[in-house]
Design a protein around this motif. Structure first.
Motif, PDB file in Angstrom:
ATOM      1  N   PHE A 390       0.872  -1.601  -0.567  1.00 35.57           N
ATOM      2  CA  PHE A 390       0.018  -0.075   0.204  1.00 35.57           C
ATOM      3  C   PHE A 390       0.847   1.284   0.201  1.00 35.57           C
ATOM      4  O   PHE A 390       0.430   2.416  -0.521  1.00 35.57           O
ATOM      5  N   MET A 391       2.254   1.158   0.229  1.00 30.46           N
ATOM      6  CA  MET A 391       2.858   2.225  -0.096  1.00 30.46           C
ATOM      7  C   MET A 391       3.506   2.849  -1.450  1.00 30.46           C
ATOM      8  O   MET A 391       3.567   3.854  -2.333  1.00 30.46           O
ATOM      9  N   CYS A 392       3.694   1.177  -2.631  1.00 27.62           N
ATOM     10  CA  CYS A 392       4.269   1.678  -3.634  1.00 27.62           C
ATOM     11  C   CYS A 392       2.825   1.710  -4.594  1.00 27.62           C
ATOM     12  O   CYS A 392       2.809   1.079  -5.743  1.00 27.62           O
ATOM     13  N   MET A 393       1.295   0.990  -3.269  1.00 30.05           N
ATOM     14  CA  MET A 393       0.668   1.107  -4.593  1.00 30.05           C
ATOM     15  C   MET A 393       0.423  -0.123  -5.461  1.00 30.05           C
ATOM     16  O   MET A 393      -0.202  -0.121  -7.191  1.00 30.05           O
ATOM     17  N   LYS A 394       0.939  -1.955  -5.423  1.00 28.14           N
ATOM     18  CA  LYS A 394       0.557  -2.273  -6.673  1.00 28.14           C
ATOM     19  C   LYS A 394       1.538  -3.501  -5.312  1.00 28.14           C
ATOM     20  O   LYS A 394       1.874  -3.769  -4.751  1.00 28.14           O
ATOM     21  N   CYS A 395       1.029  -4.721  -6.530  1.00 31.63           N
ATOM     22  CA  CYS A 395       1.576  -5.575  -5.844  1.00 31.63           C
ATOM     23  C   CYS A 395       3.264  -6.135  -6.764  1.00 31.63           C
ATOM     24  O   CYS A 395       3.465  -6.341  -7.577  1.00 31.63           O
ATOM     25  N   SER A 397       5.995  -8.418  -5.940  1.00 38.58           N
ATOM     26  CA  SER A 397       6.783  -9.568  -6.054  1.00 38.58           C
ATOM     27  C   SER A 397       6.877  -9.415  -6.843  1.00 38.58           C
ATOM     28  O   SER A 397       6.627  -9.862  -8.191  1.00 38.58           O
ATOM     29  N   LYS A 398       8.646 -10.003  -7.488  1.00 37.05           N
ATOM     30  CA  LYS A 398       8.949 -10.564  -9.284  1.00 37.05           C
ATOM     31  C   LYS A 398       8.316 -11.741  -9.673  1.00 37.05           C
ATOM     32  O   LYS A 398       8.439 -12.394 -10.709  1.00 37.05           O
ATOM     33  N   ASP A 399       9.372 -12.387  -9.030  1.00 37.11           N
ATOM     34  CA  ASP A 399       9.162 -14.127  -8.740  1.00 37.11           C
ATOM     35  C   ASP A 399       8.703 -14.862  -7.777  1.00 37.11           C
ATOM     36  O   ASP A 399       8.872 -16.014  -7.958  1.00 37.11           O
ATOM     37  N   GLY A 400       7.768 -14.101  -7.203  1.00 36.31           N
ATOM     38  CA  GLY A 400       6.631 -15.173  -6.480  1.00 36.31           C
ATOM     39  C   GLY A 400       7.444 -15.130  -4.391  1.00 36.31           C
ATOM     40  O   GLY A 400       6.552 -15.758  -3.582  1.00 36.31           O
ATOM     41  N   SER A 401       8.120 -14.736  -4.385  1.00 39.49           N
ATOM     42  CA  SER A 401       9.439 -14.899  -2.868  1.00 39.49           C
ATOM     43  C   SER A 401       9.024 -13.190  -2.400  1.00 39.49           C
ATOM     44  O   SER A 401       8.185 -12.985  -2.938  1.00 39.49           O
ATOM     45  N   GLU A 402       8.729 -13.804  -1.144  1.00 36.27           N
ATOM     46  CA  GLU A 402       8.407 -12.433  -0.344  1.00 36.27           C
ATOM     47  C   GLU A 402       9.402 -11.003  -0.431  1.00 36.27           C
ATOM     48  O   GLU A 402      10.287 -11.475  -0.789  1.00 36.27           O
ATOM     49  N   TYR A 403       8.446  -9.635  -0.654  1.00 34.69           N
ATOM     50  CA  TYR A 403       8.990  -8.282  -0.868  1.00 34.69           C
ATOM     51  C   TYR A 403       8.708  -7.134   0.302  1.00 34.69           C
ATOM     52  O   TYR A 403       7.532  -7.520   0.856  1.00 34.69           O
ATOM     53  N   ARG A 404       9.363  -6.573   0.783  1.00 35.57           N
ATOM     54  CA  ARG A 404       8.700  -5.895   1.740  1.00 35.57           C
ATOM     55  C   ARG A 404       9.271  -4.375   1.616  1.00 35.57           C
ATOM     56  O   ARG A 404      10.709  -4.020   0.295  1.00 35.57           O
ATOM     57  N   CYS A 409      14.184   3.568   0.242  1.00 32.53           N
ATOM     58  CA  CYS A 409      14.436   3.887  -1.012  1.00 32.53           C
ATOM     59  C   CYS A 409      12.957   3.677  -1.606  1.00 32.53           C
ATOM     60  O   CYS A 409      13.045   4.314  -2.576  1.00 32.53           O
ATOM     61  N   MET A 410      12.177   4.071  -0.688  1.00 33.74           N
ATOM     62  CA  MET A 410      10.767   4.212  -1.420  1.00 33.74           C
ATOM     63  C   MET A 410       9.911   3.247  -2.661  1.00 33.74           C
ATOM     64  O   MET A 410       9.789   3.640  -3.623  1.00 33.74           O
ATOM     65  N   ARG A 411      10.553   1.973  -2.549  1.00 32.19           N
ATOM     66  CA  ARG A 411      10.147   0.680  -3.251  1.00 32.19           C
ATOM     67  C   ARG A 411      10.554  -0.492  -2.231  1.00 32.19           C
ATOM     68  O   ARG A 411      11.147  -0.231  -1.227  1.00 32.19           O
ATOM     69  N   CYS A 412      10.107  -1.556  -3.278  1.00 30.43           N
ATOM     70  CA  CYS A 412      10.262  -2.763  -2.407  1.00 30.43           C
ATOM     71  C   CYS A 412      11.244  -3.563  -3.179  1.00 30.43           C
ATOM     72  O   CYS A 412      11.735  -3.627  -4.279  1.00 30.43           O
ATOM     73  N   PHE A 413      11.675  -4.660  -2.046  1.00 28.70           N
ATOM     74  CA  PHE A 413      12.777  -5.637  -2.490  1.00 28.70           C
ATOM     75  C   PHE A 413      12.729  -6.350  -1.897  1.00 28.70           C
ATOM     76  O   PHE A 413      12.097  -6.839  -0.949  1.00 28.70           O
ATOM     77  N   LYS A 414      13.550  -8.095  -1.818  1.00 25.41           N
ATOM     78  CA  LYS A 414      13.384  -9.209  -1.244  1.00 25.41           C
ATOM     79  C   LYS A 414      13.562  -8.868  -0.111  1.00 25.41           C
ATOM     80  O   LYS A 414      13.983  -8.405   0.280  1.00 25.41           O
ATOM     81  N   ALA A 415      13.101 -10.193   0.587  1.00 25.48           N
ATOM     82  CA  ALA A 415      12.961  -9.665   2.298  1.00 25.48           C
ATOM     83  C   ALA A 415      14.363 -10.152   2.848  1.00 25.48           C
ATOM     84  O   ALA A 415      15.366  -9.542   3.755  1.00 25.48           O
ATOM     85  N   GLU A 461      21.213 -13.651  -7.727  1.00 23.33           N
ATOM     86  CA  GLU A 461      20.611 -12.344  -7.694  1.00 23.33           C
ATOM     87  C   GLU A 461      20.697 -11.602  -7.679  1.00 23.33           C
ATOM     88  O   GLU A 461      21.278  -9.851  -8.787  1.00 23.33           O
ATOM     89  N   GLU A 462      19.687 -10.825  -8.416  1.00 20.95           N
ATOM     90  CA  GLU A 462      19.431  -9.289  -8.823  1.00 20.95           C
ATOM     91  C   GLU A 462      20.181  -7.918  -7.994  1.00 20.95           C
ATOM     92  O   GLU A 462      19.936  -8.353  -6.660  1.00 20.95           O
ATOM     93  N   GLU A 463      20.692  -6.947  -8.230  1.00 26.22           N
ATOM     94  CA  GLU A 463      21.303  -6.195  -6.901  1.00 26.22           C
ATOM     95  C   GLU A 463      20.320  -5.362  -7.454  1.00 26.22           C
ATOM     96  O   GLU A 463      20.485  -3.484  -6.918  1.00 26.22           O
ATOM     97  N   GLY A 464      19.047  -5.208  -7.882  1.00 25.24           N
ATOM     98  CA  GLY A 464      18.473  -3.624  -7.542  1.00 25.24           C
ATOM     99  C   GLY A 464      18.041  -3.219  -9.084  1.00 25.24           C
ATOM    100  O   GLY A 464      19.325  -3.248  -9.286  1.00 25.24           O
ATOM    101  N   GLU A 465      17.196  -2.661  -9.333  1.00 25.10           N
ATOM    102  CA  GLU A 465      16.877  -2.109 -10.890  1.00 25.10           C
ATOM    103  C   GLU A 465      17.289  -1.119 -10.783  1.00 25.10           C
ATOM    104  O   GLU A 465      17.473  -0.042  -9.635  1.00 25.10           O
ATOM    105  N   GLU A 466      17.545   0.200 -12.115  1.00 28.53           N
ATOM    106  CA  GLU A 466      17.227   1.342 -12.361  1.00 28.53           C
ATOM    107  C   GLU A 466      16.147   1.953 -12.494  1.00 28.53           C
ATOM    108  O   GLU A 466      15.346   0.947 -12.545  1.00 28.53           O
TER     109      GLU A 466
END
Length: 466
Positions: A390-395, A397-404, A409-415, A461-466
């Motif tokens: 509800f902070m990003c206002m979208k779902c 997770s990109k691979d089914g794993s838990e995101y927080r 950073c004002m965005r979600c990342f892997k747990a 592991e992804e290092e975070g996108e641009e």
């Protein structure tokens, strides 16, 4: 054993030993697991060729590669864009930083002899019309044609008449991972892709490396205007020249010179075009996106109003995230694409392949599939494990794993990610790019990174996108 019982047993053993009398008991804990190191990418990098004179091999224009050593480009060379196997194409020309050829090819003519490919377009369907309807049909992979009742070549098989419309189901799949390895959509994924195309109201579909989708759309006659581009020359026997062309997707090269004009005629007839591309898993994304842009430019050159160009890319996550960076109009959908003949990606729970498209996610309906739910906030279908932020206002997770969600950073990342005060971004602990001893990125301008091995890349592991 519970933690309480384990502590009592440890104390009992400790004080039971004579040498520990009078000492203070301290509970021991197992050493923390070491952070897994990033897998190393290949030593080869794809380089841009702007302003260079690009040589050609017998398979068309070549690509410029750089070989790295200690993170820096040590040598540059042009090599085949289709084959990475020297046995199938040994073309290799070294160049300097400015694109000038190096010895022994500096002053010699390296232009390969032109290979005349013979294309017997639609020969299978032409032969079928002359056969008796109750007669036997024999397919010969050597002649690339069908025959009635009998044929002298040993490599033949009997076919039912209806199977002629579905060549991908009886042609031997190419399996060379360094060339044209072929994987075909499962029935479930094929249904989803057909719904995506037809539900978007397309009157024209271009299939690039997606023969099974082409076969299904042609058989159902759900889309009037179809064309397929594929490196596999064998499909020419099943399609007219106005529906098929042998094509190199990384260099936008047509092997048959007459095919390009017929392809442009196809684009001229299209009003609502959808391009569906199912490229090899470990390809370089930049030249592929450049080829799709050339197709879009050719489409727009016809200049008719009220025309749309939509893109559907079928890619593993580790490849598709680069496509998202290059084309901001694309987004990734949660649906897990499966292949009928892939050892890992045949099952949804093991597939990392997703749909990357500019078509709205609301057009993908997954109500009849297990493992997906409808998000009332996003208003489209997502994976069951994908939680709405509800902070990003979208779902997110990109691979089914838990995101927080990360506040700074004002965005979600892997747990597993943690916010780093040194580089002020989230990443796996211990992998800060600004920390002492970290590897520096190559200074080569506009160097393209790519994965040489599919499984090795997906383990990274992804290092975070641009």
């Amino acid at each position: 054993m519970t933690k309480g019982k384990k502590s009592k047993n440890q104390k009992k053993k400790f004080f039971g030993h004579p040498s520990n009398k009078g000492k203070v008991f301290k509970k021991t804990y197992p050493a923390p697991a070491k952070t897994r190191e990033l897998r190393k990418r290949g030593d080869f990098t794809l380089l841009p060729t702007d302003g260079f004179s690009v040589p050609r091999c017998q398979h068309g224009p070549t690509l410029l590669f750089g070989q790295k050593k200690n993170g820096q480009i040590e040598s540059r060379f042009f090599t085949c864009a289709v084959y990475r196997n020297k046995e199938k194409c040994s073309f290799k020309v070294g160049v300097d930083r400015d694109g000038n050829r190096l010895p022994p090819f500096a002053d010699c003519d390296i232009t390969p002899k032109a290979v005349k490919n013979k294309y017997n377009y639609n020969c299978v369907n032409k032969s079928l019309k002359s056969f008796a309807k109750d007669g036997k049909i024999i397919w010969c992979s050597e002649c690339m044609n069908i025959f009635e009742n009998r044929h002298p070549h040993p490599d033949c098989q009997f076919l039912e008449r209806k199977m002629v419309k579905y060549p991908s189901k009886f042609l031997d799949a190419l399996v060379d991972p360094l060339a044209e390895a072929q994987f075909f959509f499962s029935d479930e994924s094929l249904t989803i892709l057909k719904q995506l195309v037809t539900g978007n109201g397309a009157d024209s579909v271009l299939c690039i490396g997606a023969p099974r989708l082409m076969e299904a759309l042609r058989a159902e006659k759900s889309v009037p205007n179809l064309f397929m581009l594929d490196i596999d020359k064998r499909f020419a026997s099943f399609y007219k020249s106005v529906q098929f062309a042998q094509y190199s997707m990384l260099t936008h090269h047509f092997f048959d010179p007459k095919s390009e004009s017929k392809f442009n005629d196809f684009l001229g007839k299209a009003k609502k075009l959808v391009v569906v591309c199912d490229p090899p898993f470990g390809l370089f994304v930049e030249p592929l996106m450049a080829s799709i842009q050339k197709i879009k430019t050719a489409f727009e050159a016809h200049g008719k109003a009220d025309r749309t160009f939509d893109t559907v890319l079928i890619m593993p996550i580790f490849v598709g995230k680069r496509a998202l960076f290059l084309d901001k109009e694309l987004h990734m959908h949660d649906y897990k694409v499966t292949y009928s003949n892939h050892k890992s990606f045949a099952k949804p729970q093991r597939s990392s392949v997703r749909i990357f498209t500019n078509i709205p996610a609301t057009k993908i309906d997954l109500k009849d599939l297990d493992g997906y739910k409808f998000c009332d906030y996003c208003e489209y279908w997502v994976h069951n494990d994908n939680k709405h932020c509800f902070m990003c206002m979208k779902c997110t997770s990109k691979d089914g794993s838990e995101y927080r969600h990360c506040g700074p950073c004002m965005r979600c990342f892997k747990a597993a990610y943690r916010h780093c005060k040194t580089c002020e971004r989230c990443h796996i602990p211990g992998r800060c790019q600004k920390a002492e001893g970290s590897k520096k990125i190559s200074d080569e301008p506009q160097a393209y990174e790519a994965y040489e091995d599919e499984e090795e890349a997906y383990g990274e592991e992804e290092e975070g996108e641009e």
